[in-house]
Motif scaffolding. Structure first.
Motif, PDB file in Angstrom:
ATOM      1  N   THR A  38      -6.525  -7.274   3.575  1.00 17.11           N
ATOM      2  CA  THR A  38      -5.230  -6.715   3.183  1.00 17.11           C
ATOM      3  C   THR A  38      -5.265  -6.005   1.834  1.00 17.11           C
ATOM      4  O   THR A  38      -4.656  -4.934   1.669  1.00 17.11           O
ATOM      5  N   PRO A 194       7.531  -5.042   3.699  1.00 16.50           N
ATOM      6  CA  PRO A 194       6.146  -4.650   3.407  1.00 16.50           C
ATOM      7  C   PRO A 194       5.411  -5.626   2.483  1.00 16.50           C
ATOM      8  O   PRO A 194       4.195  -5.541   2.349  1.00 16.50           O
ATOM      9  N   SER A 195       6.154  -6.533   1.812  1.00 18.56           N
ATOM     10  CA  SER A 195       5.480  -7.377   0.825  1.00 18.56           C
ATOM     11  C   SER A 195       6.168  -8.732   0.715  1.00 18.56           C
ATOM     12  O   SER A 195       7.280  -8.934   1.208  1.00 18.56           O
ATOM     13  N   PRO A 235       1.023  -7.608  -0.675  1.00 21.19           N
ATOM     14  CA  PRO A 235       1.387  -7.029   0.620  1.00 21.19           C
ATOM     15  C   PRO A 235       1.351  -8.112   1.699  1.00 21.19           C
ATOM     16  O   PRO A 235       0.697  -9.143   1.543  1.00 21.19           O
TER      17      PRO A 235
END
Length: 1009
Positions: A38, A194-195, A235
């Motif tokens: 990631t 997204p995070s 993330p």
């Protein structure tokens, strides 16, 4: 911003006192893979097992923290054992020297404080203190105080710990991860957006872990401490190439049939070569269906029903090796100790070169209970009773299992052993509710109507009727006519024996009239025979008269392998039979004699052509024969109960074993043509009986006690629901929807008895067993016997009795009364046994044997067993015991089979009593350790001073141990000092040579040290 990470996971430890784990290595690899997949430009180190040494981990952490700048984030993740005083246990940590070999949290705190890193995220999936079950290392040398967390967290220092300082950190059986790591992975990879950021995500991590812990029935509360100004954002973690490589999704493995193919799927080459050599023809149709259609090599569970010699066991063996390759542990459950020992020796020889660790647990001194409880094994073999006992004693044991193979799964219908098998199944079913779901492979001989057995287990079904070796089954009458089903399925009749050969040899017609000419004809044709008899005496007699009639050469190699000391009356009989090329196999033989017979019969050139055996030989012991003869069709010692069709099929299945014969033949003996037709219809054409539970309504209290021992607490109204988890309750409730309400009243009365006896207590609305009650529920004893034992022991002054006296008290239990004890019932000749008990144990103990007694004969039986066990533990020679306790040769005769059966029963139930007494008298450690010594003396039949000799690394017979003891040896060192000539005279050439070689290695090691 630079991101550095160190992921440490330790499952395996050099120190044998440190229990192994299952998921710590997996934790570290998973987090490493997810973060590296990631986060770009991540500088990450992975240290697992052998690479996670004290030096390497300490240097890696120090290097990362000291090199960090003000813009860097450092992640340190550790999964493994934590000690109560705040140390992280590494691969080479020595429990006796934690300060020098473990990683102290205090040191980490100092490094966290001095590093320039903007953020340090520390994830600790380990215990800090207190409890013992999963990821905590207890130390006796240091207090169980929690260490101070100060310095580990604060501004820019985040600590995410698995549990509170007084809790254990558990591994989740379903995912194979620690609960904390599982929660971190779920929260950081499944979140929306997204995070994810700390501290916002911490609440979700804690919630997931607590929910999973509650589902498992444990308490674990992760701790989040520290803060970061502006937060710490990552993330969403992705499962990319590294994760897929580390944890590949395995489809159902498809193979064409050659064992060599398995090497391409990760099976060790050493194992594959063994299989190719043993089975050059490859996997048979049954095994291929299990792999290709049912996915047993992909972890799928399965119920296999197939005839004897069809290759069922190899399905379990394949699954076991696959489980071990995947880092999981495999357990085989078998009905008899002899089978456990046979399979243990077979697997040890087959898989030692590949590095697989094989252990056994059958209730003997050679057991690997310690390796099992510490997780230091790969494949383990258990008797049903030992598995159930360990599973109830140690939840961690069950959590670690990746595969359970139940061999002879049809034993659920057995009137004596069925309750144990059914409770094992129920235990595994209940475990699924808390995420403990090992692959389950049940292997069964041919059975009748399943009666929803497969549905109750929730298993797909694989049924086969074909055998790799075709079997002819039929019935032979005294006229020589053989009615049989041929290999093509057609019914035929032929004159198997000329009528003139069947002549009456005694005053009355007997099976001998047919067995002699039949055996002569078959042996002359080059066949090997097993003749099944329903009693020990007829089995011995059969082998004896066949040895005289057949005129075969002696089985010299087997005769040379027999023990020579502490022999039984049957020992001489056996030698006479072997001199004529025959043998018998029953419990009157010493274990070493039985093993020599089994090896000799398996051998093609050892010279045993005919083996007469009791029905226990049919229970899976590898004993290949071309033809099986069944002289009777009923059990004598069980009220004349006829063999079931399933029992007959199991005995018939011993004929025509794969790799030995191209075709097998089973012959039942009948007297008349009418009886021949009846037996043919009942057994040869008959279908095996339907699968039924051994649950009897009279056993309701015992079942409830056993089931309550599997739960922490339950509402009284929920107890019937526990019963529904059993096969008996499942089938009863399906047949009668009112069944649950019918038993509710009985359960309420039962709970009151438990409360009054101190076996249970109330906690609000819940009922749960006390420590004593839990020990009773986890034992082999019935409800009534448990109550009886607790009552008797509470009435005695524990400080005033010796451990050996408990041997006498055990005889009052129903389970011991159920063990057949030959007693002369006419007259009062057996009444002297009461005086024997008084002389050996004292008058109070003799009087206690009258408690709960049905009649005077039952009392004499108890006295006879107690006195016999006293003399057995005193080292009296077996032939003396047989004579001393035999009243007449016809009634009350005691043989070695009776002695060992009573000794094994006493030892088995004394082990249960030991658990209960440990809960009753926790402040009596010397008394309890004395019971351990008594258990060893019961197993080996040795006096107190000789027991230490069993620690010799060479297995000896009882006679050899007694010979050493008589020569003044009481320790291994004293044996070491004997001269070679003396040693040979005492134990024989081969054992003396083995002892001498070990002695030489000890001398070398002493010189080197």
């Amino acid at each position: 911003m630079g991101l550095k990470a160190i992921f440490v996971g330790v499952d395996k430890y050099i120190d044998p006192l440190v229990p192994e784990l299952n998921g710590a290595r997996r934790d570290a690899i998973a987090l490493w893979a997810l973060f590296t997949d990631t986060v770009e430009n991540l500088s990450a180190q992975l240290l697992v097992d052998e690479t996670a040494t004290h030096t390497d981990v300490a240097q890696s952490i120090q290097s990362a923290l000291s090199a960090a700048t003000e813009d860097d984030v450092v992640i340190i993740s550790f999964a493994g054992h934590g000690s109560p005083d705040g140390n992280l246990i590494l691969h080479d940590t020595v429990s006796s020297n934690l300060p020098g070999t473990a990683l102290p949290m205090v040191g980490l705190a100092e490094q966290f404080a001095t590093t320039k890193a903007r953020v340090v995220l520390c994830i600790l999936d380990c215990c800090f203190s207190g409890q013992a079950p999963a990821r905590v290392l207890e130390t006796s040398a240091r207090p169980r105080s929690a260490f101070a967390l100060t310095g580990i967290y604060g501004e820019g220092r985040i600590l995410l710990a698995a549990c509170a300082t007084n809790e254990a950190a558990w591994e989740q059986p379903g995912s194979g991860h620690g609960l904390l790591t599982h929660a971190v992975i779920e929260a950081m990879s499944r979140a929306e957006g997204p995070s994810v950021s700390f501290p916002e995500i911490a609440g979700e991590v804690i919630r997931i872990a607590r929910v999973e812990a509650e589902r498992m029935g444990v308490t674990q509360t992760p701790v989040f401490l520290g803060n970061v100004q502006g937060g710490l954002t990552f993330p969403i973690l992705q499962r990319g190439e590294n994760f897929q490589a580390a944890f590949p999704v395995t489809a159902i493995l498809q193979i064409s049939g050659s064992f060599a193919e398995l090497a391409q799927h990760g099976f060790p080459q050493e194992v594959v070569q063994q299989w190719v050599a043993a089975f050059p023809q490859g996997l048979n149709d049954l095994q291929l269906k299990a792999v290709n259609q049912h996915g047993v090599l992909s972890g799928n569970s399965l119920l296999v029903i197939a005839p004897t010699s069809s290759g069922k066991t190899m399905i379990g063996e394949l699954s076991a090796v696959q489980a071990v390759i995947g880092g999981r542990k495999a357990a085989f459950l078998l009905p008899y100790r002899a089978l456990v020992n046979e399979k243990f020796e077979e697997f040890s020889a087959r898989y030692a070169e590949a590095g697989l660790r094989v252990v056994r647990c059958s209730g003997d001194a050679a057991d690997g209970v310690t390796p099992v409880l510490s997780g230091r094994y790969d494949i383990a073999f258990f008797t049903y009773e030992m598995f159930l006992n360990l599973a109830l004693r140690s939840p961690r044991f069950l959590n670690q299992l990746g595969l359970v193979v139940v061999d002879e799964g049809q034993f659920i219908t057995d009137p004596n052993r069925g309750i144990t098998v059914e409770l094992i199944y129920a235990l595994l079913l209940r475990a699924r509710d808390r995420g403990v779901n090992p692959q389950l492979v049940v292997l069964s001989a041919v059975i009748g109507n399943l009666n929803s057995f497969d549905r109750w287990l929730g298993l797909p079904l694989l049924v086969a009727k074909e055998r790799p070796v075709p079997l002819i089954e039929g019935v032979l009458d005294r006229r020589g006519t053989f009615q049989f089903v041929d290999t093509d399925g057609t019914t035929k009749s032929e004159a198997l024996l000329p009528g003139h050969q069947i002549v009456q040899r005694r005053e009355k017609p007997s099976s001998q009239d047919v067995i002699v000419p039949l055996a002569r004809q078959l042996v002359q044709a080059g066949e090997k025979l097993i003749v099944f008899r329903n009693m020990r005496g007829p089995a011995q007699g059969c082998a004896r008269y066949l040895s005289k009639e057949l005129g075969l050469p002696p089985a010299s190699s087997v005769l040379d392998a027999l023990p020579t000391q502490d022999l039984t009356a049957a020992s001489q009989d056996l030698r006479g039979c072997l001199a004529g090329g025959t043998a018998f196999h029953n419990t009157n033989l010493l274990r070493a004699e039985r093993e020599a017979i089994e090896r000799g019969f398996r051998s093609t050139d050892a010279g045993i052509h005919v083996l007469a055996a009791t029905t226990t030989l049919a229970a899976g012991i590898n004993s290949p024969a071309s033809t099986v003869i069944l002289a009777e069709n009923e059990f004598v010692g069980e009220d004349g109960r006829p063999f079931t069709v399933a029992e007959y099929k199991n005995m018939a299945g011993r004929a025509g074993r794969f790799g030995y014969n191209e075709i097998g033949k089973s012959i039942i003996l009948a007297d008349t043509p009418m009886e021949r037709a009846q037996l043919f219809k009942k057994y040869v054409l008959g279908a095996p009986e339907a699968v039924t539970s051994s649950f009897q309504h009279r056993d309701l209290p015992t079942w409830v006690l056993r089931l309550l021992s599997q739960v922490r607490g339950v509402l009284i109204t929920d107890i019937p629901g526990l019963l529904v988890n059993t096969f008996g309750g499942y089938t009863a409730s399906r047949a009668n929807p009112q069944w649950i309400s019918r038993v509710e009243g009985e359960i309420s009365a039962l709970v009151e008895r438990l409360l009054q006896a101190g076996l249970a207590e109330r906690e609000g609305e819940l009922i749960h067993l006390t420590l004593v009650g839990r020990a009773c529920g986890a034992s082999s004893l019935s409800f009534e016997s448990s109550i009886r034992l607790v009552e008797l022991m509470r009435q005695v002054d524990i400080s005033g009795i010796q451990p050996f006296q408990v041997v006498a008290m055990i005889q009052v239990l129903d389970e011991m009364d159920a063990i057949y004890t030959p007693v002369m019932k006419k007259g009062r000749s057996e009444s002297v046994r009461a005086a024997d008990v008084a002389q050996r144990y004292g008058h109070p103990l003799a009087q206690s044997l009258q408690r709960y007694c049905r009649d005077e004969v039952g009392f004499w039986g108890r006295c006879k067993r107690a006195s016999l066990m006293y003399d057995w533990m005193s080292g009296e020679p077996i032939d003396i015991l047989e004579k001393r306790y035999t009243t007449t040769p016809f009634q009350g005769a005691i043989s070695y089979g009776d002695i060992i059966r009573i000794a094994d029963g006493t030892r088995f139930h004394l082990r249960s009593a030991h658990q209960i007494l440990s809960a009753l008298f926790p402040d009596q450690p010397e008394f309890l350790s004395g019971l351990d010594e008594i258990l060893r003396r019961l197993e080996f039949g040795l006096p107190d001073g000789a027991v230490s000799l069993v620690r010799l690394p060479v297995a000896l017979t009882r006679g050899q141990y007694l010979a050493l003891f008589s020569a003044g040896c009481t320790t291994i060192e004293s044996v070491r000092d004997l001269g070679m000539e003396v040693l040979v005279a005492l134990v024989g050439k081969e054992p003396a040579r083995d002892i001498a070689s070990i002695r030489s290695s000890m001398d070398v090691s002493r010189q080197q040290s």
